[in-house]
Write a protein that holds these residues in place. Structure first.
Motif, short mmCIF file in Angstrom:
data_model
loop_
_atom_site.label_atom_id
_atom_site.label_comp_id
_atom_site.label_asym_id
_atom_site.label_seq_id
_atom_site.Cartn_x
_atom_site.Cartn_y
_atom_site.Cartn_z
N GLY A 1 25.71 6.71 36.69
CA GLY A 1 26.06 8.27 36.72
C GLY A 1 25.16 9.08 37.33
O GLY A 1 25.97 9.18 38.84
N SER A 2 24.37 8.92 36.60
CA SER A 2 23.31 9.97 37.63
C SER A 2 22.84 9.33 38.85
O SER A 2 22.78 10.03 39.70
CB SER A 2 21.95 10.19 36.82
OG SER A 2 21.54 9.30 36.77
N GLN A 3 22.60 7.85 39.35
CA GLN A 3 22.39 7.31 40.79
C GLN A 3 24.20 7.42 41.18
O GLN A 3 22.79 7.78 42.53
CB GLN A 3 21.58 5.86 40.28
CG GLN A 3 20.24 6.67 39.09
CD GLN A 3 20.24 4.43 38.79
OE1 GLN A 3 20.76 3.79 37.95
NE2 GLN A 3 19.04 3.83 40.10
N VAL A 4 24.58 7.01 41.11
CA VAL A 4 25.85 7.70 41.51
C VAL A 4 25.83 8.97 42.49
O VAL A 4 25.71 9.11 43.77
CB VAL A 4 26.60 6.63 40.95
CG1 VAL A 4 28.04 7.45 42.18
CG2 VAL A 4 26.83 5.77 40.81
N GLY B 1 26.56 14.52 45.82
CA GLY B 1 27.21 15.04 44.59
C GLY B 1 27.39 15.67 43.49
O GLY B 1 26.49 15.51 42.99
N LYS B 2 28.44 15.69 42.97
CA LYS B 2 28.88 16.60 41.48
C LYS B 2 29.47 16.09 41.05
O LYS B 2 31.03 15.36 41.58
CB LYS B 2 28.65 18.44 42.03
CG LYS B 2 27.62 19.01 41.88
CD LYS B 2 28.15 20.39 42.16
CE LYS B 2 26.61 21.39 43.05
NZ LYS B 2 26.81 22.75 42.98
N PHE C 1 33.91 8.29 35.04
CA PHE C 1 33.09 9.25 36.10
C PHE C 1 33.36 9.57 37.33
O PHE C 1 33.61 8.98 38.07
CB PHE C 1 31.26 8.51 35.78
CG PHE C 1 30.42 9.44 36.09
CD1 PHE C 1 29.51 9.89 34.92
CD2 PHE C 1 29.83 9.32 37.30
CE1 PHE C 1 28.58 11.01 35.69
CE2 PHE C 1 29.43 10.47 38.06
CZ PHE C 1 28.41 11.34 36.88
N GLN C 2 33.85 10.93 37.41
CA GLN C 2 34.35 11.20 38.83
C GLN C 2 33.81 12.17 39.45
O GLN C 2 33.46 12.92 38.55
CB GLN C 2 35.90 10.91 39.03
CG GLN C 2 36.65 11.88 37.79
CD GLN C 2 38.18 11.98 37.57
OE1 GLN C 2 38.71 10.80 37.11
NE2 GLN C 2 38.71 11.73 38.81
N GLY C 3 34.00 12.26 40.74
CA GLY C 3 33.62 13.60 41.38
C GLY C 3 33.38 13.58 42.56
O GLY C 3 34.39 13.10 43.65
N LEU D 1 35.69 12.24 47.30
CA LEU D 1 35.32 11.75 46.05
C LEU D 1 35.42 10.43 45.56
O LEU D 1 35.55 9.38 46.54
CB LEU D 1 37.43 12.21 46.03
CG LEU D 1 37.75 13.08 46.11
CD1 LEU D 1 39.67 13.12 45.90
CD2 LEU D 1 36.74 15.06 45.64
N PHE D 2 34.74 10.30 44.63
CA PHE D 2 34.71 8.59 43.91
C PHE D 2 35.13 9.07 42.62
O PHE D 2 35.42 9.71 42.15
CB PHE D 2 33.10 9.42 44.03
CG PHE D 2 32.09 9.78 43.41
CD1 PHE D 2 32.45 9.16 41.71
CD2 PHE D 2 31.73 10.18 43.24
CE1 PHE D 2 31.14 9.65 40.83
CE2 PHE D 2 31.28 11.66 42.59
CZ PHE D 2 31.00 11.66 41.30
#
Length: 412
Positions: free
Chosen positions: A365-368, A374-375, A383-385, A351-352
């Motif tokens: 966010g999109s680059q992470v 991930g999603k 911003f987490q997922g 998880l992040f």
């Protein structure tokens, strides 16, 4: 017409000839993935390989040395799917997979017996049944079956098996008046020829196309495992017949021996021992969560009290969850600091959480997601997922440090 497998369910080898061989495809599921096999549908003069029907799966076997992967009925004929072509008119020897066949015979005849006695003893009609890979299910038209009824039914079923009653097959014409007294759920739309009746002497006469034992003693034993709630106010009765009962007993005994070794208690104390273990695990999990929350607060406070802290904080921990990461982010002033937190295996899934100035978080966010495979989603500076791989976490951290050095100073 009746196939040779229906005339003699115990025949394991049979010589016949190829009537036709046509290109065909077989759709099947392998390891959860759907696949399409290209091959041929073989029509034979006659067959000892049963095509699926009457709730019974099809047989497996060989035509010569060629494995038969599927057998299905088409009107009066049986189509055998194989991977390689056979010559029309060619004489071939069939061999049936006897272990599979006899298992199906035991389960199917067992179902007939259970169905007949459930109706006779309690008035519970069978509305459908399924011959499963490990256990079979009979759907009874009743909202419930009591434990006492289940025990009484099991005793009656096994008493009939010990009485070694014969099971016979007869063929009747479609207009025979005797069919009116036969238990049936109707004929298939493409049925052709006489109607096949399977009879258990003095107990049941049932319209059926499947393969059956010739005597109830061949069932050996039937075990009613229990019931489950079915659809539309019905009850599913789960059972095993014959060799499946023996395999179930063997598996249960091996499991029991393993549990004795693991739990260090006798079989009669296993439930109590597992219950104690579950309570201990829940207490440990609760304690662990409390410690993790305390640890999260300490981690955040240490960062805030560090005079050299800067405006970026990054942490990876194997143990933790979303709550752990959010506590850290809540304790740190994310309006002035960019926080990147991850939990899970170092190079595996996890998880992040990315928290900080809204524009910086939104832009990164999109680059992470891309680097962590991930999603996720976010708003208001969070911003987490889920990450499928943490292998490139170091790249994410380096990227965020660079963005942090430029982004926050520009916003200020």
């Amino acid at each position: 017409m009746a196939f040779q497998c229906q005339r003699d369910c115990y025949m394991t080898e049979f010589v016949t000839s190829v009537v036709s061989c046509c290109p065909a495809e077989l759709k099947q599921e392998v390891n959860g993935k759907k696949e399409t096999l290209r091959g041929f549908n073989i029509k034979l003069q006659d067959t000892i390989l049963f095509p699926e029907g009457g709730g019974q799966p099809d047989d497996r076997g060989l035509i010569g040395e060629v494995p038969v992967l599927r057998v299905k009925r088409q009107g009066p004929d049986a189509l055998h799917f194989v991977a390689s072509a056979l010559e029309e008119g060619q004489e071939v020897r069939l061999k049936v997979d006897w272990d599979r066949r006899f298992d199906h015979m035991q389960q199917h005849s067992g179902q007939h017996l259970i169905t007949a006695l459930a109706d006779k003893m309690f008035g519970y009609k069978t509305t459908s049944w399924e011959l499963g890979h490990q256990r079979s299910t009979i759907e009874l038209d009743t909202p419930s079956v009591t434990p006492a009824q289940l025990q009484e039914l099991e005793e009656a079923v096994n008493e009939k098996i010990r009485a070694h009653l014969p099971v016979s097959v007869q063929l009747l014409s479609v207009d025979d008046p005797a069919l009116e007294k036969v238990r049936s759920r109707g004929l298939p739309e493409d049925h052709a020829g006489p109607v096949r009746i399977v009879s258990i002497v003095g107990i049941d006469d049932n319209m059926c196309c499947g393969t059956h034992v010739s005597n109830l003693s061949h069932l050996q034993v039937i075990k009613l495992l229990g019931t489950e709630k079915g659809k539309k106010n019905k009850t599913n009765l789960i059972f095993l017949a014959g060799n499946r009962v023996l395999k179930y007993a063997e598996t249960s005994y091996n499991t029991e021996r393993s549990l004795v070794s693991l739990l260090k208690t006798g079989p009669d104390e296993h439930v109590e021992a597992v219950d104690r273990l579950q309570k201990s695990v829940k207490l440990l999990q609760k304690t662990n969560l409390s410690l993790l929350r305390d640890l999260a607060v300490l981690i955040a406070q240490n960062f805030k009290n560090d005079p050299q802290k800067g405006n970026f904080f990054s942490l990876h921990k194997k143990e933790g969850d979303n709550e752990f990461m959010n506590i850290i982010a809540n304790e740190i002033n994310t309006e002035e600091t960019l926080v990147f937190l991850t939990v899970g295996e170092e190079k595996g899934p996890g998880l992040f959480l990315l928290a900080g100035p809204s524009k910086l978080v939104t832009d990164a966010g999109s680059q992470v997601l891309e680097l962590l495979q991930g999603k996720g989603a976010g708003k208001n500076g969070r911003f987490q997922g889920k990450a499928n791989s943490m292998a490139r976490r170091g790249e994410v951290e380096a990227l965020l440090r660079r963005r942090c050095q430029h982004g926050i100073s520009q916003e200020e």
